[in-house]
Design a protein around this motif. Structure first.
Motif, short mmCIF file in Angstrom:
data_model
loop_
_atom_site.label_atom_id
_atom_site.label_comp_id
_atom_site.label_asym_id
_atom_site.label_seq_id
_atom_site.Cartn_x
_atom_site.Cartn_y
_atom_site.Cartn_z
N ALA A 18 0.83 -1.21 0.00
CA ALA A 18 0.00 0.00 0.00
C ALA A 18 0.86 1.25 0.00
N ILE A 19 1.89 1.25 0.82
CA ILE A 19 2.79 2.40 0.85
C ILE A 19 3.54 2.53 -0.46
N LEU A 20 4.01 1.42 -0.99
CA LEU A 20 4.75 1.44 -2.25
C LEU A 20 3.88 1.94 -3.39
N ILE A 21 2.64 1.49 -3.47
CA ILE A 21 1.73 1.94 -4.53
C ILE A 21 1.42 3.42 -4.37
N ALA A 22 1.16 3.85 -3.14
CA ALA A 22 0.87 5.27 -2.92
C ALA A 22 2.05 6.15 -3.30
N TYR A 23 3.24 5.74 -2.92
CA TYR A 23 4.42 6.52 -3.28
C TYR A 23 4.68 6.47 -4.78
N GLY A 24 4.39 5.34 -5.40
CA GLY A 24 4.57 5.23 -6.85
C GLY A 24 3.58 6.09 -7.62
N MET A 25 2.35 6.17 -7.14
CA MET A 25 1.32 6.92 -7.85
C MET A 25 1.31 8.41 -7.49
#
Length: 136
Positions: A18-25
């Motif tokens: 979730a953190i990785l996706i949020a930071y990626g987007m």
């Protein structure tokens, strides 16, 4: 025991993703502008101190929760207390990562370090044995 630990590890993986996706987007991780334009003004210093305090506070609550485990408890009860302690620790760290992303994007690099720290504290069977079963 391994099946219960798999559930905890799955939850940890979901939080990290979730953190990785949020930071990626939402974050601009691919540009090095956040590293080169890092400025330290009073609000940034407060953000950085808050980040460090949140990590320390999560560790404190984690250890405090683990102290509630005693040797007479069944293994299932110990796993539940370990899971609760881990979730508390991860939630505070996750909140710090999201606060950096939304409130102070200049420190996005520190958010990436938080994600790396969260990956580093991944629950394992050895960690469970050290933290919980040593009290037996």
């Amino acid at each position: 025991m391994k099946a219960k630990l798999k559930n905890i590890q799955g939850l940890h993986t979901a939080i990290c993703l979730a953190i990785l996706i949020a930071y990626g987007m939402l974050g601009n991780i691919t540009s090095f502008e956040s590293v080169t334009s890092l400025r330290l003004d009073p609000t940034s210093v407060i953000s950085l101190v808050g980040l460090l305090l949140s990590i320390r506070f999560s560790q404190y609550l984690y250890k405090r929760q683990l102290k509630n485990i005693n040797a007479q408890q069944r293994l299932e009860e110990k796993i539940l207390l370990y899971q609760t302690a881990s979730i508390i620790r991860w939630a505070i760290i996750e909140a710090a990562a999201f606060l950096i992303l939304f409130l102070d994007p200049n420190f996005i690099l520190f958010g990436v370090f938080i994600l790396l720290y969260l990956l580093w504290i991944r629950p394992t069977e050895d960690q469970f044995r050290r933290c919980v079963l040593k009290k037996v």
